[in-house]
Motif scaffolding. Structure first.
Motif, short mmCIF file in Angstrom:
data_model
loop_
_atom_site.label_atom_id
_atom_site.label_comp_id
_atom_site.label_asym_id
_atom_site.label_seq_id
_atom_site.Cartn_x
_atom_site.Cartn_y
_atom_site.Cartn_z
N ALA A 440 32.32 19.31 19.83
CA ALA A 440 33.24 18.81 19.06
C ALA A 440 34.51 18.44 19.89
O ALA A 440 35.15 17.06 20.09
CB ALA A 440 34.04 19.69 18.24
N ASP A 441 34.71 19.09 21.08
CA ASP A 441 36.04 18.85 22.05
C ASP A 441 35.28 17.65 22.66
O ASP A 441 36.14 16.39 23.24
CB ASP A 441 36.05 19.74 23.06
CG ASP A 441 37.12 20.94 22.38
OD1 ASP A 441 37.64 20.49 21.34
OD2 ASP A 441 37.22 22.22 22.71
N GLU A 442 34.17 17.65 23.21
CA GLU A 442 33.67 16.17 23.81
C GLU A 442 33.82 15.10 22.94
O GLU A 442 34.19 13.77 23.54
CB GLU A 442 32.03 16.68 24.26
CG GLU A 442 31.45 15.69 25.26
CD GLU A 442 29.95 15.94 25.19
OE1 GLU A 442 29.54 17.06 25.53
OE2 GLU A 442 29.06 14.94 25.13
N TRP A 443 33.47 15.16 21.58
CA TRP A 443 33.35 13.89 20.82
C TRP A 443 34.79 13.81 20.64
O TRP A 443 35.20 12.26 20.55
CB TRP A 443 32.67 14.15 19.44
CG TRP A 443 31.47 13.74 19.59
CD1 TRP A 443 29.90 14.61 19.83
CD2 TRP A 443 30.82 12.40 19.78
NE1 TRP A 443 29.13 13.72 19.99
CE2 TRP A 443 29.51 12.40 19.86
CE3 TRP A 443 31.41 11.17 19.80
CZ2 TRP A 443 28.63 11.23 20.08
CZ3 TRP A 443 30.81 9.88 19.95
CH2 TRP A 443 29.20 9.87 20.03
N LEU A 444 35.66 14.67 20.59
CA LEU A 444 37.27 14.24 20.19
C LEU A 444 37.67 13.56 21.42
O LEU A 444 38.56 12.43 21.52
CB LEU A 444 37.79 15.45 20.15
CG LEU A 444 37.84 16.00 18.53
CD1 LEU A 444 38.69 17.40 18.76
CD2 LEU A 444 38.39 15.11 17.57
N GLY A 445 37.23 13.99 22.51
CA GLY A 445 37.69 13.13 24.10
C GLY A 445 36.98 11.88 23.84
O GLY A 445 37.80 11.08 24.16
N ARG A 446 35.77 11.65 23.39
CA ARG A 446 35.30 10.13 23.53
C ARG A 446 36.11 9.28 22.45
O ARG A 446 35.87 8.14 22.67
CB ARG A 446 33.79 10.41 23.12
CG ARG A 446 32.72 10.73 24.22
CD ARG A 446 31.55 10.19 23.81
NE ARG A 446 30.48 11.34 24.31
CZ ARG A 446 29.37 11.15 24.23
NH1 ARG A 446 28.84 10.29 23.28
NH2 ARG A 446 28.54 12.22 24.68
N VAL A 447 36.48 9.87 21.43
CA VAL A 447 37.09 8.91 20.37
C VAL A 447 38.78 8.89 20.96
O VAL A 447 39.47 8.37 19.96
CB VAL A 447 36.88 9.42 19.01
CG1 VAL A 447 35.70 9.37 18.66
CG2 VAL A 447 37.66 10.69 18.72
#
Ligand SMILES: Nc1ncnc2c1ncn2[C@@H]1O[C@H](COP(=O)(O)OP(=O)(O)OP(=O)(O)O)[C@@H](O)[C@H]1O
Length: 682
Positions: A440-447
């Motif tokens: 989740a943190d990785e994806w939040l970073g990506r967006v």
């Protein structure tokens, strides 16, 4: 003019947007007589209660309410009411869910029967309970044989209270479930959550305020229960004599004690009502409609642009499962939809069509949210559903499909933080809590939403919420991604950033994106499919479909006029309305035989407008194409005015409209050069 007419995205109001903001009072006033009647009504309710307080023997109050018999009754009432409330929750929540979520033949009758105790005189309820659980009752008779005696016991008190209180919980919860709708549940299922997970993590938290207020109401009803208890359980001190029964008895022997105990019940009722209102007034909210006031945070700004890249194919998308090919052929009779669509592995197809054409139905079929009457769908070598010739249906449930759906609204689960929303998909697919949070943190970073991780949806703007919804849809690594107008509900200022984000995220993923916007098709899709009246009418490379529109909708979408007709010998086109047009053949149209059907495309900006044409031979003498028609609409545009007359439109400046005195109903002549028009086979 409707969306269907223009083929463009209609402006959709953000939820809650309006002239009068939600929560404010309309400044129209209330008639004086209504206020007077309300005052009388309030007095009618308060007067008896106040009179009772006035009648209380305050000097003796403590002694009266703490007499052993009173305390016994109070204690028994509280215990039995609590147990009855627990039973109401345990039985009523499933009953409300079944009534609100499952369609079955006798549903109306079932609902009416469940609610009967609400309108039944309690004494009748008591007799009904005796008939079931009494010594000679239907069940009670058998229980007696086992040595269990229900009637006239504390258990009977609980049963009587549950019987009369249960409808309160079912009624209020069923209403709340209907109001909440099933959209959050559908999203949760497409993220991979099974029915029990959806119930536990989405449905119940969404309607928790209604469960609590329903439980409190049931408790209140149980506490005040009298008639059914007296009939079914009797009045044995310490065993079945609850507070209302005690009050009734005391009324004969010690009126002061009856009034004092009544006051205790009134105070309890007031506390309960106040508590219920407090809870009921706080529904869970989705994202805010407007951005926060004050200094914009990093996260209010668009995410950093995707790495420079020439085409969608060249952008970076991060590691994910190998893309799968998607094939769908299905019909839904009730909606007159019969569609066929294929999406190659890793391809993005934009699905375009007027309102009501069947775009959302196609997505719902793919996601498993509605059932097809015929056809089948495959994702890679997995069958998503299949209806055989005999009408037998075999279908994977939504959470078993590997198909994620991102809707127009973000639909973030209001009870979860942004991080937990994004972690929802991986968690539902069995990933450990720790790993799900890391993903989740990785994806939040990506967006570009890393710093929003701990916020609840109510603390996010629409654009922020939609970015997190993108992260949530992708974090579960779906094999097919469905986007249903993901930018339609957003403020225009945040659309470009989200489009960039999607462009990066969709690369290499098998995706279907429903849109009304040709720009989305051009920037995000490899191919477009046009759907009209429930059928896919055209598909192909985005450029080809938009340059050579085959339907009026496609032409409007591409910003072109489309004049349909028949090719004549010599290369002229006779339109269906009788005009003779000259146009250059498009690539591939040179060999078209006379008599074949063709479309002539011309940009509205290349069309000139003249006042009412006296010269019918104008076209042949001037070398220009000319069409006459009655103006039926003047449409303001950013750079001027678009004039519509039948199948043709022209973009002109406001001064032309004024000079020619154009308005709906006037005749006008529209001309364009042969060099500005192309024809292509239909
Ligand atoms: N829940 C429903 N029950 C019955 N018919 C429905 C339902 N939802 C849509 N329809 C009908 O099915 C057809 C296709 O609707 P659908 O919502 O798929 O169109 P759409 O292209 O997504 O439209 P829009 O652009 O307005 O969202 C329409 O005729 C519509 O009236």
């Amino acid at each position: 003019m409707t969306d269907r007419d223009t083929g463009r995205a209609g402006h959709r109001r953000a939820p809650g947007a309006g002239t009068i903001a939600a929560g404010t009072t309309a400044p129209i006033g209330v008639p004086g007589w209504v206020i007077a009647a309300a005052v009388v009504g309030t007095a009618f309710v308060l007067l008896p209660l106040a009179s009772m307080a006035w009648r209380v023997n305050w000097a003796e109050f403590i002694r009266l309410v703490t007499a052993p018999a009173s305390l016994d009754a109070l204690w028994l009432s509280l215990r039995t009411s609590l147990v009855a409330t627990a039973l109401c929750v345990a039985l009523g929540v499933p009953m409300a869910i079944v009534l609100a979520r499952i369609e079955f033949a006798a549903k109306r009758i079932a609902r009416a029967l469940v609610l009967v105790p609400l309108v039944l005189p309690p004494v009748v309820g008591g007799i009904a309970l005796l008939s079931a659980f009494g010594r000679q009752g239907l069940l009670g008779r058998n229980l007696e044989l086992l040595g269990v005696s229900v009637a006239f016991s504390t258990t009977a008190v609980v049963i009587a209270q549950t019987f009369v209180a249960l409808p309160f919980l079912v009624l209020s919860l069923e209403g709340a479930l209907r109001t909440a709708g099933t959209r959050y549940e559908a999203v949760a299922a497409t993220l991979g959550a099974g029915p029990t997970t959806v119930l536990r993590r989405v449905t119940v938290p969404l309607v928790l305020p209604a469960v609590v207020s329903g439980a409190v109401l049931s408790f209140a009803r149980a506490l005040g229960e009298f008639g059914a208890t007296l009939t079914f359980a009797g009045s044995l001190q310490g065993t079945t004599r609850t507070l209302p029964l005690e009050i009734y008895l005391q009324r004969e022997t010690d009126p002061d004690a009856a009034v004092a105990l009544s006051l205790v019940l009134v105070v309890v009722a007031i506390i309960i009502v106040a508590f219920t209102h407090g809870v009921g007034a706080r529904p869970l909210r989705g994202h805010r409609d407007q951005p926060r006031r004050g200094r914009p945070s990093m996260a209010d700004r668009p995410p950093s642009p995707a790495p420079a890249a020439g085409t969608k194919r060249e952008t970076r998308s991060g590691a994910h499962r190998p893309p799968k090919r998607f094939e769908l052929r299905a019909s839904v009779r009730e909606r007159d939809v019969d569609v066929e669509l294929e999406v190659a592995a890793g391809e993005t197809v934009a699905l375009l069509g007027p309102n009501g054409a069947g775009k959302s139905t196609l997505l719902a079929l793919a996601a498993g949210l509605i059932a097809a009457d015929s056809g089948q769908a495959r994702l890679g070598d997995r069958v998503l559903f299949e209806v055989d010739a005999g009408g037998r249906r075999r279908a994977r449930r939504p959470h078993e499909r590997g198909v994620a759906l991102l809707a127009q609204e973000a639909l973030l689960f209001p009870n979860l933080t942004a991080r937990d929303n994004v972690a929802f998909g991986p968690r539902s697919r069995g990933t450990t809590r720790r790993e799900a949070r890391r993903v989740a943190d990785e994806w939040l970073g990506r967006v570009g939403a890393a710093e929003l991780a701990d916020r609840k949806p109510a603390e996010l703007s629409g654009g922020q919420a939609q970015r997190i919804a993108v992260a949530r849809a992708l974090a579960g690594d779906p094999e097919l991604l469905l986007l249903d107008e993901p930018m339609a509900a957003l403020d225009a200022s945040v659309v470009p950033a989200l489009r960039r984000l999607l462009r990066d995220a969709l690369a290499g993923r098998t995706t279907i994106i429903v849109t009304h916007d040709a720009l989305d098709a051009v920037t995000l899709a490899d191919r477009v499919a046009l759907i009209e009246d429930g059928r896919v009418v055209d598909s192909g490379r985005t450029r080809d479909v938009l340059e050579r529109p085959t339907t009026p909708f496609a032409a409007r979408l591409a910003g072109l006029n489309l004049l349909v007709g028949t090719l004549e010998a010599g290369g002229a086109v006779r339109t269906d309305t009788g005009d003779l047009l000259r146009a250059a053949p498009s690539a591939g149209a040179e060999g078209s035989a006379p008599g074949s059907r063709v479309g002539v495309a011309v940009r509205p900006s290349r069309v000139a407008v003249w006042s009412d044409p006296p010269a019918s031979a104008f076209a042949s003498t001037s070398g220009e194409n000319a069409i006459s028609g009655i103006v039926n609409d003047l449409e303001p545009r950013d750079d001027g005015i678009r004039i519509h007359a039948g199948a043709i439109a022209a973009d002109v400046s406001p001064s032309v409209v004024a000079d020619l005195d154009l308005e709906p109903g006037t005749w006008a002549r529209f001309t364009f050069a042969e060099a500005d028009a192309t024809y292509f086979p239909l």
